[in-house]
Scaffold this active site. Sequence first.
Site, PDB file in Angstrom:
ATOM      1  N   GLN A 223       8.538   4.397  -3.530  1.00 41.28           N
ATOM      2  CA  GLN A 223       7.315   5.172  -3.303  1.00 41.28           C
ATOM      3  C   GLN A 223       7.589   6.387  -2.417  1.00 41.28           C
ATOM      4  O   GLN A 223       6.717   7.225  -2.231  1.00 41.28           O
ATOM      5  CB  GLN A 223       6.257   4.294  -2.606  1.00 41.28           C
ATOM      6  CG  GLN A 223       5.734   3.179  -3.481  1.00 41.28           C
ATOM      7  CD  GLN A 223       4.689   2.328  -2.792  1.00 41.28           C
ATOM      8  OE1 GLN A 223       4.778   1.113  -2.836  1.00 41.28           O
ATOM      9  NE2 GLN A 223       3.680   2.930  -2.172  1.00 41.28           N
ATOM     10  N   ARG A 370      -1.969  -1.234  -0.174  1.00 45.35           N
ATOM     11  CA  ARG A 370      -3.103  -0.399  -0.569  1.00 45.35           C
ATOM     12  C   ARG A 370      -4.045  -0.178   0.609  1.00 45.35           C
ATOM     13  O   ARG A 370      -5.257  -0.373   0.513  1.00 45.35           O
ATOM     14  CB  ARG A 370      -3.839  -1.048  -1.727  1.00 45.35           C
ATOM     15  CG  ARG A 370      -4.380   0.000  -2.669  1.00 45.35           C
ATOM     16  CD  ARG A 370      -4.808  -0.538  -3.967  1.00 45.35           C
ATOM     17  NE  ARG A 370      -5.407   0.532  -4.740  1.00 45.35           N
ATOM     18  CZ  ARG A 370      -5.956   0.362  -5.908  1.00 45.35           C
ATOM     19  NH1 ARG A 370      -5.987  -0.826  -6.464  1.00 45.35           N
ATOM     20  NH2 ARG A 370      -6.470   1.364  -6.562  1.00 45.35           N
ATOM     21  N   CYS A 371      -3.455   0.207   1.723  1.00 48.54           N
ATOM     22  CA  CYS A 371      -4.273   0.519   2.890  1.00 48.54           C
ATOM     23  C   CYS A 371      -3.490   1.453   3.775  1.00 48.54           C
ATOM     24  O   CYS A 371      -2.314   1.684   3.555  1.00 48.54           O
ATOM     25  CB  CYS A 371      -4.654  -0.739   3.652  1.00 48.54           C
ATOM     26  SG  CYS A 371      -3.442  -1.293   4.825  1.00 48.54           S
ATOM     27  N   GLU A 740      -7.265   3.658  -1.735  1.00 42.63           N
ATOM     28  CA  GLU A 740      -7.315   2.317  -1.156  1.00 42.63           C
ATOM     29  C   GLU A 740      -8.657   1.934  -0.581  1.00 42.63           C
ATOM     30  O   GLU A 740      -8.806   0.831  -0.045  1.00 42.63           O
ATOM     31  CB  GLU A 740      -6.247   2.198  -0.086  1.00 42.63           C
ATOM     32  CG  GLU A 740      -6.061   3.444   0.657  1.00 42.63           C
ATOM     33  CD  GLU A 740      -4.627   3.632   1.106  1.00 42.63           C
ATOM     34  OE1 GLU A 740      -4.476   4.103   2.205  1.00 42.63           O
ATOM     35  OE2 GLU A 740      -3.687   3.291   0.384  1.00 42.63           O
TER      36      GLU A 740
END
Length: 786
Positions: A223, A370-371, A740
């Site tokens: 990523q 996802r935060c 997110e």
Amino acid sequence: MSTATETEHGGWLGLSVKRKEDDRFIVGRGNYIEDIRLPNMLYMAILRSPFAHAKINSIDTSRASELPGVVVVVTGAILAEHKLAWMPTLSGDTQAVLATDKVRMQGQEVACVIAEDVYVAHDALDLIDVDYEPLEAVTTPQAALEAGAPLIRDDKEDQADNKIYHWEAGDAEATEKAFAEADKVVRLVTHYPRCHPAPLECCGCVADVNPATGKATIYMTSQAPHAHRTVFALVAGLPEQNIQIISPDIGGGFGNKVPIYPGYVVATAASLLLGRPVKWIEDRTGNLISTGFARDFYMDGELALKSDGTMTGLRVKMLSDQGYAFADAQPSKFKAGLFHIVTGSYDIPAAHVVTEGAYTNKAPGGVAYRCSFRVTEASYFVERLVQTAAYELGVDPAELRRQNFIPPEKFPYTSATGFEYDSGNYEPALDQALERVGYKELREEQKRAREQGKLIGIGLASFTEVVGAGPSRQYDIIGIKMFDSAELRVHPTGKAILKLGVKSQGQGHETTFAQIVAHELGIPPEDVTVQEGDTDNTPYGLGTYASRSTPVAGAATSVAARKVRDKAKKLAAHLLEAAEDDLEWETGKFFVRGAPERAKTIQEIAFAAYTDHPEGMEAGLEAVDYYDPPNMTYPFGTYAVVVEVDRGTGEWKVRKVVAVDDCGTRINPMIVDGQIMGGLTEGYGIAAMELITFDEDGNCIGSNFMDYLLPGSWDTPSFELGETVTPSPHHPIGAKGVGESATVGSPAAYVNAVIDALAHAGVRNIDMPLTSGKVWAALNEAGLAE
Ligand code: CDP
């Protein structure tokens, strides 16, 4: 390709252009790591520890080495000769690449087999003889901090116990005063359990070090390819210009593909030593038991209130289970990520947060699933605590929220723990959610249902997110400042290529970033190719996680396009033989003020940039921008969930979910909706079923998709979405991140709904995941079971 044309719509922003990338995905022409096959390639398999904590007396690789097809068996001892047995983590700790002295978690990497064939590599694992001496495992942070607990990191000279960090934020004194003067204090003790991002595609790489040139080309599920290149250069001592990280299509990341894992390092070292490409593809169990987990925060906090419901203070103690290495991917300054945003959407004048982290015999990670660096735990906690306070005060949970929201006139708002919220307007989102869910009627229905012995619950969460790190003065990861970049080149025929430092894992960047260029320059999205993920061909960036792409790389794209437009204006003035000051811009063309027929389109201007540029001007039409955001962006929203709870079994069913999100300007509403629906699904999974847990010996229970449950299409509720739009004042197009929001905001709404169904009988908390067994126990305890 779009559902409406730009002209009908009036612009390229807010237009649901169909995803460009789907053309290749739906015909099976995506290019994932597993698709990459290089000539002369070898395959790697990893032997993992069956024990959570054990001394390694010896590793005998002779039987495995003799298996035909095996090229080499790599152990920690071999890596130690090259000073590669340990590697740094993203939080400045160390983590073993391959175990040498001890194993410290079940699933830890102990040895790697490199073979001509992938099956041979896996078969050979059974022939490696490791003599383990099991040690007592530490499976909770509470036990880890007890006096006399087994010392996990005895490899570190200065580590005398299992404590990793103690970190505080906010004003202790002001908070104590608020509590001393409070009319009411409400407490919540809860655990946000360990869960896992569980991307559909596990991790993997193909490392190809060319023995003739020394160039290392590493195809990997990354990523953050640029940051990974720098880490590879620093750890392996390879010259950075000779390392090319290529992150091809990625089948979901959710934070799991931010850390560097041992598999990448061993494959690269093996390719370097053998002079042949080495491929490693992780299996599901490897992914679930050894790669970056998420959450695992034990939270104990209190809210101070006046008798009229005004919130006056918040204090929270948090203990984090970090596993055997402190490997959170987070800004270096903040030991518990952005957990100190725990005041959420509320105007709470005093707050104090005390956080501690401890080693346990579990996988390291603590990734931002996802935060944005632990905002999820914070948001969950405050939304649960506010709901609890409403029950204790006997007031409506929606009204208590409304009463304490940060009012719109207070933005930009500085929170008690030091965040500067850029913009917000919380009440309209709450009102819309209440309206859409039918809140008033539901409360009536709930009363009637209770009289008939039925349990209905309505859960709310009015979350605030914080996404888009930098600014670089405040946020860095192991010293690398958090900014991002865009490079835009317009070719002679008016077609463009946009190169970014971020990396999509399914978010649709190829479409939305092309829309930003279209908005700024009038070059239609289909004429803009977006490139990401190849460090040789894109400008340096920190990568995609924590919803930073739109806030940072999106802004860089806008600014780069505006720089191109500035040069285009000079070219247009030359072509139109007019003064620059006399030109006006209308999307896609410059024209002479007062004479709109005297115009040059961006395509004509681009052609001139290579064929007819004025003397003294450089040829070409391109620009680069390294964007350092002045602040984060603060998306928000209100989620409302309605559930029915079965008194006979503890099963709960979701009847309705309404999600009202505000992410400022929406670039592509269809993609935004997709992001929110995905997040609401993940939030449901976390609230209802996902759990990585361990037995007392440290065996991981949750190492496959039979035990680690993800919601399937049958379980997933349907969602009704709404929106409000409060642009970010500092983002060039007013956009905030959204990737997110729903994973951050929704778990509290689901849990609050189940608690709400039982709250009249005094139930205040059930720790996630809310399995029917746990709800059944709570029903029994409250005398509600049938
Ligand atoms: O960093 P990441 O891509 O995961 O998250 P994001 O920046 O929040 O964006 C997720 C997707 O939604 C991207 O394709 C964005 O361009 C799109 N998006 C949008 O269309 N409008 C916004 N205001 C925010 C995101």
